[in-house]
Design a protein around this motif. Structure first.
Motif, PDB file in Angstrom:
ATOM      1  N   MET A   1       0.784  -1.240  -0.004  1.00  0.00           N
ATOM      2  CA  MET A   1       0.085   0.134  -0.207  1.00  0.00           C
ATOM      3  C   MET A   1       0.989   1.472  -0.037  1.00  0.00           C
ATOM      4  SD  MET A   1      -2.768   1.143   2.549  1.00  0.00           S
ATOM      5  CE  MET A   1      -3.459  -0.428   2.886  1.00  0.00           C
ATOM      6  N   PHE A   2       0.468   2.245  -0.450  1.00  0.00           N
ATOM      7  CA  PHE A   2       1.167   3.440  -0.710  1.00  0.00           C
ATOM      8  C   PHE A   2       0.192   4.536  -0.261  1.00  0.00           C
ATOM      9  CE2 PHE A   2       2.183   7.440  -2.847  1.00  0.00           C
ATOM     10  CZ  PHE A   2       3.301   7.426  -2.808  1.00  0.00           C
ATOM     11  N   ILE A   3       1.103   5.383   0.509  1.00  0.00           N
ATOM     12  CA  ILE A   3       0.401   6.785   1.215  1.00  0.00           C
ATOM     13  C   ILE A   3       1.005   7.845   0.789  1.00  0.00           C
ATOM     14  CG2 ILE A   3      -0.201   7.671   3.270  1.00  0.00           C
ATOM     15  CD1 ILE A   3      -1.146   4.929   3.147  1.00  0.00           C
ATOM     16  N   ALA A   4       0.192   9.171   0.436  1.00  0.00           N
ATOM     17  CA  ALA A   4       0.771  10.390   0.093  1.00  0.00           C
ATOM     18  C   ALA A   4       0.313  11.075   1.167  1.00  0.00           C
ATOM     19  CB  ALA A   4       0.288  10.625  -1.282  1.00  0.00           C
ATOM     20  N   VAL A   5       1.246  11.897   1.798  1.00  0.00           N
ATOM     21  CA  VAL A   5       0.601  13.038   2.948  1.00  0.00           C
ATOM     22  C   VAL A   5       0.686  14.398   2.520  1.00  0.00           C
ATOM     23  CG1 VAL A   5       1.312  13.722   5.185  1.00  0.00           C
ATOM     24  CG2 VAL A   5       1.471  11.271   4.688  1.00  0.00           C
ATOM     25  N   TYR A   6      -0.069  15.022   2.501  1.00  0.00           N
ATOM     26  CA  TYR A   6      -0.154  16.478   1.942  1.00  0.00           C
ATOM     27  C   TYR A   6      -0.253  17.469   3.141  1.00  0.00           C
ATOM     28  CZ  TYR A   6      -1.572  13.673  -2.262  1.00  0.00           C
ATOM     29  OH  TYR A   6      -1.380  12.783  -2.959  1.00  0.00           O
ATOM     30  N   GLU A   7       0.257  18.664   3.142  1.00  0.00           N
ATOM     31  CA  GLU A   7       0.116  19.729   3.942  1.00  0.00           C
ATOM     32  C   GLU A   7      -0.775  20.971   2.920  1.00  0.00           C
ATOM     33  OE1 GLU A   7       2.879  21.579   6.775  1.00  0.00           O
ATOM     34  OE2 GLU A   7       2.967  22.944   5.333  1.00  0.00           O
ATOM     35  N   PHE A   8      -1.772  21.262   3.305  1.00  0.00           N
ATOM     36  CA  PHE A   8      -2.401  22.426   2.756  1.00  0.00           C
ATOM     37  C   PHE A   8      -2.359  23.729   3.642  1.00  0.00           C
ATOM     38  CE2 PHE A   8      -4.790  18.332   1.956  1.00  0.00           C
ATOM     39  CZ  PHE A   8      -4.910  18.219   0.592  1.00  0.00           C
ATOM     40  N   GLU A   9      -1.932  24.680   3.229  1.00  0.00           N
ATOM     41  CA  GLU A   9      -2.125  26.040   3.839  1.00  0.00           C
ATOM     42  C   GLU A   9      -2.996  26.579   3.127  1.00  0.00           C
ATOM     43  OE1 GLU A   9       0.660  30.044   4.756  1.00  0.00           O
ATOM     44  OE2 GLU A   9       1.630  28.489   3.868  1.00  0.00           O
ATOM     45  N   ILE A  10      -4.205  27.078   3.883  1.00  0.00           N
ATOM     46  CA  ILE A  10      -5.322  27.766   3.346  1.00  0.00           C
ATOM     47  C   ILE A  10      -5.349  29.145   3.797  1.00  0.00           C
ATOM     48  CG2 ILE A  10      -6.605  25.598   3.143  1.00  0.00           C
ATOM     49  CD1 ILE A  10      -7.929  26.189   5.904  1.00  0.00           C
ATOM     50  N   LYS A  11      -6.072  29.940   2.957  1.00  0.00           N
ATOM     51  CA  LYS A  11      -6.336  31.309   3.513  1.00  0.00           C
ATOM     52  C   LYS A  11      -7.137  31.482   4.497  1.00  0.00           C
ATOM     53  CE  LYS A  11      -6.020  32.575  -1.562  1.00  0.00           C
ATOM     54  NZ  LYS A  11      -6.736  32.750  -2.757  1.00  0.00           N
ATOM     55  N   GLU A  12      -6.929  32.507   5.329  1.00  0.00           N
ATOM     56  CA  GLU A  12      -7.792  32.624   6.535  1.00  0.00           C
ATOM     57  C   GLU A  12      -9.101  32.739   6.008  1.00  0.00           C
ATOM     58  OE1 GLU A  12      -7.736  35.638  10.289  1.00  0.00           O
ATOM     59  OE2 GLU A  12      -6.085  35.487   9.220  1.00  0.00           O
ATOM     60  N   GLY A  13      -9.808  32.235   6.907  1.00  0.00           N
ATOM     61  CA  GLY A  13     -11.472  32.317   6.602  1.00  0.00           C
ATOM     62  C   GLY A  13     -11.757  31.299   5.675  1.00  0.00           C
ATOM     63  N   PRO A  46      -4.394  26.972  12.735  1.00  0.00           N
ATOM     64  CA  PRO A  46      -5.829  26.915  12.061  1.00  0.00           C
ATOM     65  C   PRO A  46      -5.620  26.961  10.553  1.00  0.00           C
ATOM     66  CG  PRO A  46      -5.510  29.003  13.070  1.00  0.00           C
ATOM     67  CD  PRO A  46      -4.191  28.284  13.574  1.00  0.00           C
ATOM     68  N   ASN A  47      -4.531  27.438  10.001  1.00  0.00           N
ATOM     69  CA  ASN A  47      -4.354  27.377   8.346  1.00  0.00           C
ATOM     70  C   ASN A  47      -3.726  26.675   7.976  1.00  0.00           C
ATOM     71  OD1 ASN A  47      -5.666  30.291   8.710  1.00  0.00           O
ATOM     72  ND2 ASN A  47      -3.970  31.305   8.718  1.00  0.00           N
ATOM     73  N   ILE A  48      -3.209  25.488   8.807  1.00  0.00           N
ATOM     74  CA  ILE A  48      -2.842  24.382   8.192  1.00  0.00           C
ATOM     75  C   ILE A  48      -3.427  23.146   8.280  1.00  0.00           C
ATOM     76  CG2 ILE A  48      -0.744  22.735   8.137  1.00  0.00           C
ATOM     77  CD1 ILE A  48       0.324  25.338   7.212  1.00  0.00           C
ATOM     78  N   LEU A  49      -3.757  22.210   7.495  1.00  0.00           N
ATOM     79  CA  LEU A  49      -4.622  21.068   7.396  1.00  0.00           C
ATOM     80  C   LEU A  49      -3.806  20.214   6.733  1.00  0.00           C
ATOM     81  CD1 LEU A  49      -8.115  22.358   6.038  1.00  0.00           C
ATOM     82  CD2 LEU A  49      -7.507  21.844   8.444  1.00  0.00           C
ATOM     83  N   VAL A  50      -3.810  19.037   7.182  1.00  0.00           N
ATOM     84  CA  VAL A  50      -2.931  17.898   6.819  1.00  0.00           C
ATOM     85  C   VAL A  50      -4.032  16.496   6.179  1.00  0.00           C
ATOM     86  CG1 VAL A  50      -1.087  16.195   7.406  1.00  0.00           C
ATOM     87  CG2 VAL A  50      -1.053  18.274   8.389  1.00  0.00           C
ATOM     88  N   GLN A  85      -0.665  27.277  -0.342  1.00  0.00           N
ATOM     89  CA  GLN A  85       0.139  26.368  -1.033  1.00  0.00           C
ATOM     90  C   GLN A  85      -0.130  25.066  -0.684  1.00  0.00           C
ATOM     91  OE1 GLN A  85       4.254  26.629  -0.105  1.00  0.00           O
ATOM     92  NE2 GLN A  85       3.896  26.888   2.207  1.00  0.00           N
ATOM     93  N   LEU A  86       0.166  24.094  -1.483  1.00  0.00           N
ATOM     94  CA  LEU A  86       0.122  22.721  -1.109  1.00  0.00           C
ATOM     95  C   LEU A  86       1.464  21.975  -1.292  1.00  0.00           C
ATOM     96  CD1 LEU A  86      -1.443  20.058  -1.219  1.00  0.00           C
ATOM     97  CD2 LEU A  86      -1.761  20.300  -3.452  1.00  0.00           C
ATOM     98  N   LYS A  87       1.531  21.218  -0.236  1.00  0.00           N
ATOM     99  CA  LYS A  87       3.072  20.381  -0.468  1.00  0.00           C
ATOM    100  C   LYS A  87       2.576  18.894  -0.356  1.00  0.00           C
ATOM    101  CE  LYS A  87       5.055  23.128   2.914  1.00  0.00           C
ATOM    102  NZ  LYS A  87       6.085  23.473   3.851  1.00  0.00           N
ATOM    103  N   THR A  88       3.272  18.244  -0.862  1.00  0.00           N
ATOM    104  CA  THR A  88       3.345  16.537  -0.600  1.00  0.00           C
ATOM    105  C   THR A  88       4.430  16.615   0.281  1.00  0.00           C
ATOM    106  OG1 THR A  88       2.671  16.313  -3.067  1.00  0.00           O
ATOM    107  CG2 THR A  88       3.389  14.266  -1.782  1.00  0.00           C
ATOM    108  N   VAL A  89       4.213  16.204   1.328  1.00  0.00           N
ATOM    109  CA  VAL A  89       5.149  16.222   2.425  1.00  0.00           C
ATOM    110  C   VAL A  89       5.911  14.891   2.529  1.00  0.00           C
ATOM    111  CG1 VAL A  89       5.858  16.455   5.106  1.00  0.00           C
ATOM    112  CG2 VAL A  89       3.785  17.749   3.802  1.00  0.00           C
TER     113      VAL A  89
END
Length: 105
Positions: A1-13, A46-50, A85-89
């Protein structure tokens, strides 16, 4: 199995809109691209979702999945609008697995 982990920095609100769009995009990828689905997590910032997505293997994840569904494309645009921004961590291969579903009550 393969897993990709992403970090999403989103705009406030934009968290609510981002999460709605993320779900629509994730459902389309699950239904059309062979993924096993994904989970989205909040963080201390609060502006970072994983998020992490599970795939049967790296090759399935790397395929060029050209989705043309209008709802998918609209959701993807809404998701992009919310992003700073979006990063594949991480790109991970499962080596050992003991993740279990919670016991039924």
């Amino acid at each position: 199995m393969f897993i990709a982990v992403y970090e999403f920095e989103i705009k406030e609100g934009t968290e609510t809109e981002f999460r709605k769009a993320w779900l629509e995009v994730t459902k389309a990828i699950y239904q059309n691209c062979g993924s096993f689905g994904s989970r989205l997590h909040t963080s201390d910032n609060p502006n970072i979702l994983v998020g992490y997505a599970q795939w049967p293997d790296r090759q399935q994840w790397e395929k060029d999945h050209k989705l043309t569904d209008a709802l998918y494309l609209q959701a993807r645009q809404r998701m992009k609008y919310c992003l700073v921004q979006l990063k594949t961590v991480y790109q991970l291969e499962v080596s050992d697995d003991y993740l279990q579903a919670p016991p039924a009550t």
